[in-house]
Design a protein around this motif. Structure first.
Motif, PDB file in Angstrom:
ATOM      1  N   PHE A 143      44.719  56.091 -27.163  1.00  0.00           N
ATOM      2  CA  PHE A 143      43.306  56.385 -27.403  1.00  0.00           C
ATOM      3  C   PHE A 143      42.638  56.918 -26.140  1.00  0.00           C
ATOM      4  O   PHE A 143      41.998  57.982 -26.160  1.00  0.00           O
ATOM      5  CB  PHE A 143      42.569  55.145 -27.904  1.00  0.00           C
ATOM      6  CG  PHE A 143      41.071  55.319 -27.980  1.00  0.00           C
ATOM      7  CD1 PHE A 143      40.520  56.159 -28.926  1.00  0.00           C
ATOM      8  CD2 PHE A 143      40.226  54.644 -27.111  1.00  0.00           C
ATOM      9  CE1 PHE A 143      39.139  56.335 -29.004  1.00  0.00           C
ATOM     10  CE2 PHE A 143      38.852  54.813 -27.177  1.00  0.00           C
ATOM     11  CZ  PHE A 143      38.301  55.656 -28.124  1.00  0.00           C
ATOM     12  N   ALA A 144      42.774  56.205 -25.036  1.00  0.00           N
ATOM     13  CA  ALA A 144      42.111  56.606 -23.785  1.00  0.00           C
ATOM     14  C   ALA A 144      42.581  57.985 -23.342  1.00  0.00           C
ATOM     15  O   ALA A 144      41.780  58.834 -22.925  1.00  0.00           O
ATOM     16  CB  ALA A 144      42.368  55.573 -22.700  1.00  0.00           C
ATOM     17  N   GLU A 145      43.889  58.235 -23.438  1.00  0.00           N
ATOM     18  CA  GLU A 145      44.424  59.518 -22.987  1.00  0.00           C
ATOM     19  C   GLU A 145      43.976  60.667 -23.894  1.00  0.00           C
ATOM     20  O   GLU A 145      43.651  61.754 -23.409  1.00  0.00           O
ATOM     21  CB  GLU A 145      45.951  59.442 -22.917  1.00  0.00           C
ATOM     22  CG  GLU A 145      46.430  58.513 -21.800  1.00  0.00           C
ATOM     23  CD  GLU A 145      47.945  58.344 -21.779  1.00  0.00           C
ATOM     24  OE1 GLU A 145      48.637  59.146 -22.420  1.00  0.00           O
ATOM     25  OE2 GLU A 145      48.417  57.412 -21.119  1.00  0.00           O
ATOM     26  N   ASN A 146      43.953  60.435 -25.204  1.00  0.00           N
ATOM     27  CA  ASN A 146      43.518  61.490 -26.125  1.00  0.00           C
ATOM     28  C   ASN A 146      42.049  61.841 -25.932  1.00  0.00           C
ATOM     29  O   ASN A 146      41.667  63.011 -25.987  1.00  0.00           O
ATOM     30  CB  ASN A 146      43.775  61.075 -27.575  1.00  0.00           C
ATOM     31  CG  ASN A 146      45.241  61.128 -27.941  1.00  0.00           C
ATOM     32  OD1 ASN A 146      46.001  61.923 -27.410  1.00  0.00           O
ATOM     33  ND2 ASN A 146      45.658  60.261 -28.859  1.00  0.00           N
ATOM     34  N   VAL A 147      41.211  60.814 -25.683  1.00  0.00           N
ATOM     35  CA  VAL A 147      39.783  61.071 -25.455  1.00  0.00           C
ATOM     36  C   VAL A 147      39.586  61.855 -24.173  1.00  0.00           C
ATOM     37  O   VAL A 147      38.779  62.788 -24.105  1.00  0.00           O
ATOM     38  CB  VAL A 147      38.994  59.742 -25.426  1.00  0.00           C
ATOM     39  CG1 VAL A 147      37.570  59.968 -24.909  1.00  0.00           C
ATOM     40  CG2 VAL A 147      38.940  59.124 -26.813  1.00  0.00           C
ATOM     41  N   GLU A 148      40.354  61.503 -23.139  1.00  0.00           N
ATOM     42  CA  GLU A 148      40.241  62.220 -21.866  1.00  0.00           C
ATOM     43  C   GLU A 148      40.645  63.694 -22.034  1.00  0.00           C
ATOM     44  O   GLU A 148      39.957  64.598 -21.557  1.00  0.00           O
ATOM     45  CB  GLU A 148      41.131  61.553 -20.812  1.00  0.00           C
ATOM     46  CG  GLU A 148      40.982  62.162 -19.429  1.00  0.00           C
ATOM     47  CD  GLU A 148      41.843  61.456 -18.382  1.00  0.00           C
ATOM     48  OE1 GLU A 148      41.984  62.020 -17.284  1.00  0.00           O
ATOM     49  OE2 GLU A 148      42.363  60.362 -18.665  1.00  0.00           O
ATOM     50  N   ASP A 168      29.628  57.960 -24.125  1.00  0.00           N
ATOM     51  CA  ASP A 168      30.124  57.322 -22.905  1.00  0.00           C
ATOM     52  C   ASP A 168      29.554  58.014 -21.663  1.00  0.00           C
ATOM     53  O   ASP A 168      28.770  58.958 -21.754  1.00  0.00           O
ATOM     54  CB  ASP A 168      31.655  57.307 -22.896  1.00  0.00           C
ATOM     55  CG  ASP A 168      32.261  58.715 -22.919  1.00  0.00           C
ATOM     56  OD1 ASP A 168      31.530  59.705 -22.643  1.00  0.00           O
ATOM     57  OD2 ASP A 168      33.466  58.838 -23.222  1.00  0.00           O
ATOM     58  N   ASN A 222      47.973  53.200 -24.564  1.00  0.00           N
ATOM     59  CA  ASN A 222      47.056  54.087 -23.840  1.00  0.00           C
ATOM     60  C   ASN A 222      46.699  55.339 -24.630  1.00  0.00           C
ATOM     61  O   ASN A 222      45.988  56.205 -24.126  1.00  0.00           O
ATOM     62  CB  ASN A 222      47.680  54.506 -22.506  1.00  0.00           C
ATOM     63  CG  ASN A 222      47.931  53.317 -21.600  1.00  0.00           C
ATOM     64  OD1 ASN A 222      47.103  52.407 -21.531  1.00  0.00           O
ATOM     65  ND2 ASN A 222      49.069  53.319 -20.912  1.00  0.00           N
ATOM     66  N   THR A 228      30.897  60.008 -19.583  1.00  0.00           N
ATOM     67  CA  THR A 228      31.253  61.424 -19.449  1.00  0.00           C
ATOM     68  C   THR A 228      30.291  62.285 -20.251  1.00  0.00           C
ATOM     69  O   THR A 228      29.806  63.316 -19.772  1.00  0.00           O
ATOM     70  CB  THR A 228      32.701  61.668 -19.937  1.00  0.00           C
ATOM     71  OG1 THR A 228      33.571  60.758 -19.287  1.00  0.00           O
ATOM     72  CG2 THR A 228      33.132  63.088 -19.657  1.00  0.00           C
ATOM     73  N   LYS A 255      34.457  52.734 -35.487  1.00  0.00           N
ATOM     74  CA  LYS A 255      34.951  51.649 -34.638  1.00  0.00           C
ATOM     75  C   LYS A 255      34.957  50.314 -35.372  1.00  0.00           C
ATOM     76  O   LYS A 255      35.646  49.378 -34.947  1.00  0.00           O
ATOM     77  CB  LYS A 255      34.092  51.560 -33.377  1.00  0.00           C
ATOM     78  CG  LYS A 255      34.235  52.772 -32.460  1.00  0.00           C
ATOM     79  CD  LYS A 255      33.386  52.645 -31.220  1.00  0.00           C
ATOM     80  CE  LYS A 255      33.598  53.819 -30.282  1.00  0.00           C
ATOM     81  NZ  LYS A 255      32.776  53.714 -29.061  1.00  0.00           N
ATOM     82  N   GLY A 278      34.378  60.336 -29.981  1.00  0.00           N
ATOM     83  CA  GLY A 278      34.931  58.998 -29.855  1.00  0.00           C
ATOM     84  C   GLY A 278      34.146  57.941 -30.602  1.00  0.00           C
ATOM     85  O   GLY A 278      34.280  56.743 -30.317  1.00  0.00           O
TER      86      GLY A 278
END
Length: 890
Positions: free
Chosen positions: A142-147, A617, A140, A619, A474, A176
Motif C-alpha cells: 500500500f505505502a509503495e503504491n501510493v508513493e 495526506d 509494504n 504530500t 478505508k 488514497g
C-alpha cells in the motif's frame, strides 16, 4: 394552469422541530390525476419538473405527460431534468476540469466574464482511478503504491488542486481515500437532499449525474443517479438541464431469498444476464417485490452498480426501513434520517409491502434459484454457472484465431519457488477490486473467512497468481481488521494495495517478467479473475485474453486453484497439511459465520474514516498551485494540454456542412465498447501515443496509462481506436488499431491514416454493428473520434451514453434501417459516403445516406438520425455542447 400548480403544491413539512419547504406531489395528483402506481423513479422526475416549472425549460405539458405515462407505460416527450449534484472520478474529472479551464480561455478571448465559468451545482471529484498494482503480496504494498502514484501523477494532482481552489462549489477527495461510488454511498449521498435557500430550509430528492457509468450504484440508496459523459456533466454543473426522453421503466420483481453459499455477486450476474436478454438500453429499471425486505442495502448497491452492464440508465431501489438502517449504520445525522423517512412517506417514495407499480414491462426472479456464477470471458452479461467454467474457457480458446499449437507448455522459475509449468487457463491475476463488491461487507467478510479456512488447512495461492486487495473505502480495512481476517488474506497474498479501482479499470500493473515472457513467447491464453464489473478485451491487462467476474470469495478460491480448467465444485483446490485433498465446499464459510462477522461493522468506523475526507495526506497538502482564474498552461507538459476544441470559435455557429465524399476509417463489429474506442490502460511503446511520449522525453516505464493522460489531447487522439484487441474489418486478420488508407492501399495505424486523410481534406465515417459504445461513460471515445476527423458514425444501434457524447462533440450518430447492416451492404471500406441536408435536420428523422462503391455502383439507405431531442439538435448545430454553453454565457 401555468405556474399555478407550482405555487399551489408549494408547502411545508415539519420534521422534529425543523420545518422544510417542499413541493407536494399529492397536490399534483389532486389536480392532474392519481399517481399512486407511478414508478417511484418517475415520481422523482415528476418532483424535479414541478420544482423547476418555469414555462420555458419546463412547461405544464411535461408534468401532464409524466402523470399520464401510467395510461400506456410509455411517453415520447422530451423533458429538461436538473440533478442536484455532480460526481466525478479523476480519469474523467481531469479532462472535465481541462475543458472548464479551456472554456475560461474561450470566454476571455470572446470578451466574456471568466468567472461565469463556474459550477452552479455542487461537484465532488474523488481521485480513485490512478493507483496501480505495482507492488503486491507484501506488507509494504500500500505505502509503495501510493508513493508511486503521487510521483507518477504529480502534474495531474497539481492541476486538480488548482481546480479545487479556482472553481466554486468544487470539492476534491484526495488519493488514497476510496472509490467515488463507495464514498458516495457511505458518505456523500443523502437519499433526501436538504439545503438553506434564502434563509429557508428546503427538501427534495437527492439526485445526481456522474462522469463514471457506475454512478448508478447510489440507486441502491434510493437516490436517482446515472452516468453521463464528461461533456454532458460539465454542461449540467454549468446550469444546463439534461435533455432526456421520459423513459420506459422496466419492473424487476424480486421474491424469496438467496440460498446458503450464494452471494450478492451471483445474484447480480444473474440479474445482469436476464436484463441484457430482456433489452433495457436507455430505460430505467426499478426493483420491487417483497423479496426486497431480505435484501441488505449493500446487496442492492451491488445490483444497482452494474446497471451499465445490463444496459439500463439506472437500476433504482425505493426507500424503506433497510435504507434508514444503512444511513444510521454509516453515521448520517438522526435529523437527516428522520427527514428521509418523513419526506419519502409524504411524497409516495416509500416502499410498502405488496407495492405493484405500473411498468412498461416486467421480469421476476425467485432469489432462491440463483446459482454460484462467474461471467466471462469478455462480457459481463455472459454468466457461466460455476461447474461450467472449464467448458466456457475451452470454448473461448477454440474461438481464437491464429493461435499457435503447443506440444508442451513452458517451464517458469520465479524467486524461491520450484519451477512450474504455465499452461493455457492459468489464473495470473486474482483481484478483490472495484466498487461493485468492495462496498459489500457480506462478500468481503466471506472472502476473509474463506482465506482463514484455507490457511488453517494449509493451502496457499499458486506462485504465478498476482493477487491484490483494493477496497473502495478505508472502512473495509477497519472491519476486516476487527474481524481478525486481515492476517489470513495477507498470508494468501491479498495484502492491501490501495484504495481505488485498480485492476477493474485496467490498473493491474505488470506481471512478473518470467510470466510475461512465457505468455508472449508461447501465445498462452491465460486468465484474470476479479470481483469487478468490467471484463472487456484488453482492459484488465494487455496479455490476458480472458477475464472473469466473480465474487470476492471465488477470487480467493481461484488464486488457490490457479487455473480456469478446474471444476471447483468437484475438483480439489489443493492438499491440506496431511496431504488430503481440500475442496471448495470444505473452506466455504456458512451464512452464520458471515453474519457474525458483518455484525462487527460499526458506525464509529464511518465516523472515523470520513471525519477528514477532503483533507488528504501531507504530500497532497504540500502541493503548491497557481492562484489564477485562468490556468497557466505549461507547453512542456505531457499530462495537461490546452485542448483545441474552441480554436477559431465564433460568437454564432456556422451552418452545418454536408458530408461529401467521406472515406471510411474503420468497419467494426457488434458490442464495440468505449474501451475498444478509447482504452484506459497500457500504452504500447510502438503505438502512435507511445511514439509521441518518447518524442517528448518520456521513457516507457513512465508512460502511465491512457486513463491518466486524459488531460492531454495529443495522447488521447493517438490512442483512439488503439485498443490492442479491436478488430477493423477493413484489415482482416489484424488485431489492434490499424486501417487501410484507401488512396494508397497502405496499412497504417488509425491515427496515422486519419492525419493523412485530414491533410487530403477528406471527411471520415465509422461503420459499426449493434451496441456501439457500450461500457464506460468515456467522453474521450467521442472527443478522440471528433479529433480524428470523423463526421458520422453509422451503427446498428448505440449505447445511451456514447450516443449522447458523440452529439456533444458534434459527431452525427445514424442507425442502419431494420434489416440493413454492413454485411448486407457488403461494405469493404473502399466506399464513399455522401450525406446532405444536415442544416435542416430534425430529431429522429430518416436521413438519406448515399454510398458509392469501388465499381461506381451506388446505393441509398434511409438511416435513422439518433439525435433524439431538440436540445441535442441545438448542441449538434453549435458543434458541441460546450460551444453551446459558451455562446449562452456570452
Amino acid at each position: 394552469m401555468s405556474l399555478r400548480l407550482k405555487k399551489e403544491s408549494h408547502s411545508t413539512l415539519l420534521v422534529g422541530s425543523q420545518e422544510y419547504e417542499y413541493y407536494r406531489l399529492s397536490e399534483v395528483a389532486r389536480q392532474l390525476g392519481d399517481i399512486t402506481r407511478l414508478p417511484k423513479s418517475l415520481k422523482v422526475l415528476l418532483e424535479n419538473l414541478v420544482r423547476y416549472l418555469d414555462n420555458d425549460t419546463v412547461v405544464d405539458e411535461d408534468i401532464k405527460a409524466l402523470v399520464e405515462w401510467q395510461k400506456t407505460a410509455h411517453a415520447s416527450r422530451e423533458i429538461a431534468y436538473r440533478p442536484a449534484r455532480v460526481l466525478m472520478q479523476d480519469f474523467t474529472g481531469v479532462p472535465a476540469v481541462v475543458d472548464l479551464a479551456a472554456m475560461r480561455e474561450a470566454v476571455k478571448s470572446l470578451g466574456g466574464q471568466v468567472d461565469k465559468v463556474n459550477p452552479l451545482s455542487p461537484v465532488d471529484l474523488v481521485i480513485d482511478h490512478s493507483v496501480m498494482v505495482d507492488e503486491y503480496a507484501s506488507k509494504n504494498a500500500f505505502a509503495e503504491n501510493v508513493e508511486i502514484e503521487m510521483e507518477r501523477n504529480y502534474e495531474r494532482y497539481l492541476f486538480l488542486r488548482w481546480g479545487q481552489q479556482s472553481f466554486e462549489r468544487f470539492r476534491v477527495v484526495p488519493p488514497g481515500t476510496g472509490i467515488c461510488h463507495q464514498v458516495n454511498l457511505e458518505y456523500l449521498g443523502k437519499a433526501i437532499w436538504s439545503e438553506v435557500q434564502n434563509g429557508r430550509h428546503v427538501a427534495y430528492p437527492d439526485t445526481l449525474v456522474g462522469t463514471d457509468s457506475h454512478t448508478t450504484m447510489i440507486n441502491g440508496l434510493g437516490v436517482l443517479g446515472w452516468g453521463v459523459g464528461g461533456i454532458e456533466a460539465e454542461a449540467a454543473m454549468l446550469g444546463q438541464p439534461i435533455s432526456m426522453l421520459i423513459p420506459d421503466v422496466v419492473g424487476f420483481k424480486l421474491t424469496g431469498r438467496l440460498r446458503e453459499g450464494i452471494t450478492a455477486t451471483d445474484l447480480v450476474l444473474t440479474v445482469t444476464q436476464m436484463l441484457r436478454a430482456h433489452g433495457v438500453v436507455g430505460k430505467f429499471v426499478e426493483f420491487y417485490g417483497d423479496g426486497l425486505a431480505s435484501l441488505p442495502l449493500a446487496d442492492r448497491a451491488t445490483i444497482a452498480n452494474m446497471s451499465p452492464e445490463y444496459g439500463a440508465t439506472c437500476g433504482f431501489f425505493p426507500i424503506d426501513e433497510i435504507t434508514l438502517d444503512y444511513l444510521r449504520l454509516t453515521g448520517r445525522e438522526e435529523q437527516e434520517i428522520a427527514l428521509v423517512e418523513a419526506y419519502s412517506k409524504e411524497q409516495g417514495l416509500w416502499r410498502h409491502t405488496g407495492d405493484e407499480p405500473i411498468f412498461t414491462s416486467t421480469l421476476s426472479l425467485d432469489m432462491g434459484t440463483v446459482e454460484a456464477s462467474l461471467a466471462g470471458p469478455k462480457r459481463p452479461q455472459d454468466r457461466v454457472n460455476l461447474p461450467s467454467v472449464p467448458r466456457a474457457f475451452k470454448a473461448a480458446v477454440d474461438l481464437e484465431t491464429n493461435k499457435k499449437p503447443l506440444t508442451q507448455f513452458p517451464q517458469v522459475k520465479i524467486d524461491d519457488y520450484p519451477a512450474f509449468e504455465l499452461t493455457d487457463g492459468a489464473v495470473v491475476i486474482a483481484a478483490i477490486t472495484s466498487c461493485t463488491n468492495t462496498s459489500n461487507p457480506n462478500v468481503l467478510m466471506a472472502a476473509g473467512l474463506l482465506a482463514k479456512n484455507a490457511v488453517e488447512k494449509g493451502l496457499q495461492r499458486k506462485p504465478w497468481v498476482k493477487s491484490s486487495l483494493a477496497p473502495g473505502s478505508k472502512v473495509v480495512t477497519d472491519y476486516l481488521n476487527l474481524a481478525g481476517l486481515t492476517p489470513y488474506l495477507d498470508e494468501l497474498g491479498f495484502n492491501l494495495v490501495g484504495y481505488g479501482c485498480t485492476t477493474c479499470i485496467g490498473n493491474s500493473g505488470p506481471l512478473l517478467a518470467p510470466i510475461e515472457s512465457a505468455i508472449k513467447d508461447n501465445d498462452l491464453t491465460i486468465a484474470a479473475v476479479l470481483s469487478g464489473n468490467r471484463n472487456f478485451e484488453g482492459r484488465i491487462h494487455p496479455l490476458v485474453k480472458t477475464n472473469w467476474l466473480a465474487s470476492p470469495p471465488l477470487v480467493v478460491a481461484y488464486a488457490l486453484s490457479g487455473n480456469m480448467n478446474i471444476d471447483l465444485t468437484k475438483e480439489p483446490l489443493g492438499k491440506d497439511k496431511q496431504g488430503a485433498p481440500v475442496y471448495l465446499k470444505d473452506i466455504w464459510p456458512d451464512s452464520k459465520a458471515i453474519a457474525d462477522a458483518v455484525e462487527k461493522v460499526k458506525t464509529e468506523m464511518f465516523h472515523k474514516e470520513y471525519s477528514a475526507v477532503f483533507e488528504g495526506d501531507k504530500t497532497w497538502k504540500s502541493l503548491q498551485t497557481q492562484d489564477t482564474p485562468v490556468y497557466d498552461w505549461q507547453p512542456d507538459s505531457t499530462y495537461i494540454r490546452h485542448p483545441p476544441f474552441f480554436e477559431g470559435m465564433s460568437k454564432t455557429p456556422a451552418p452545418i456542412k454536408d458530408i461529401h465524399q467521406a472515406s471510411i476509417l474503420a468497419i467494426l463489429g457488434d458490442s464495440v465498447t468505449t474501451d475498444h474506442i478509447s482504452p484506459a490502460g497500457n500504452i504500447k511503446a510502438d503505438s502512435p501515443a507511445g511514439r509521441y511520449l518518447r518524442e517528448h522525453g518520456v521513457e516507457p516505464k513512465d508512460f502511465n496509462s491512457y486513463g491518466s493522460r486524459r488531460g492531454n489531447h495529443e495522447v488521447m487522439m493517438r490512442g483512439t481506436f488503439a485498443n490492442i484487441r479491436i478488430r477493423n474489418e477493413m484489415v482482416p486478420g489484424i488485431e489492434g488499431g490499424f486501417t487501410k488508407h484507401i488512396p494508397t492501399g497502405e496499412i497504417l495505424a488509425i491515427y496515422d491514416a486519419s492525419m493523412r486523410y485530414q491533410q487530403e481534406n477528406t471527411p471520415l465515417a465509422i461503420i459499426a454493428g449493434s451496441e456501439y459504445g457500450s461500457g464506460s461513460s468515456r467522453d474521450w471515445a467521442a472527443k478522440g473520434t471528433r479529433l480524428l476527423g470523423v463526421r458520422v458514425v453509422i451503427a446498428g444501434s448505440f449505447e445511451r451514453i456514447h450516443r449522447s457524447n458523440l452529439i456533444g462533440m458534434g459527431v452525427l450518430p445514424l442507425e442502419f434501417p431494420k434489416g440493413v447492416s454492413r454485411q448486407t451492404l457488403g461494405l469493404k471500406g473502399d466506399e464513399k459516403i455522401e450525406i446532405t441536408g444536415l442544416n435542416a435536420l430534425i430529431p429522429s428523422q430518416d436521413v438519406a445516406v448515399n454510398i458509392t462503391f469501388a465499381d461506381n455502383r451506388t446505393e441509398t439507405i434511409m438511416a435513422r438520425c439518433r439525435i433524439d431531442t431538440q436540445t441535442e439538435l441545438a448542441y449538434f448545430q453549435h458543434g458541441g455542447i460546450l460551444h453551446y454553453v459558451i455562446r449562452n454565457m456570452l
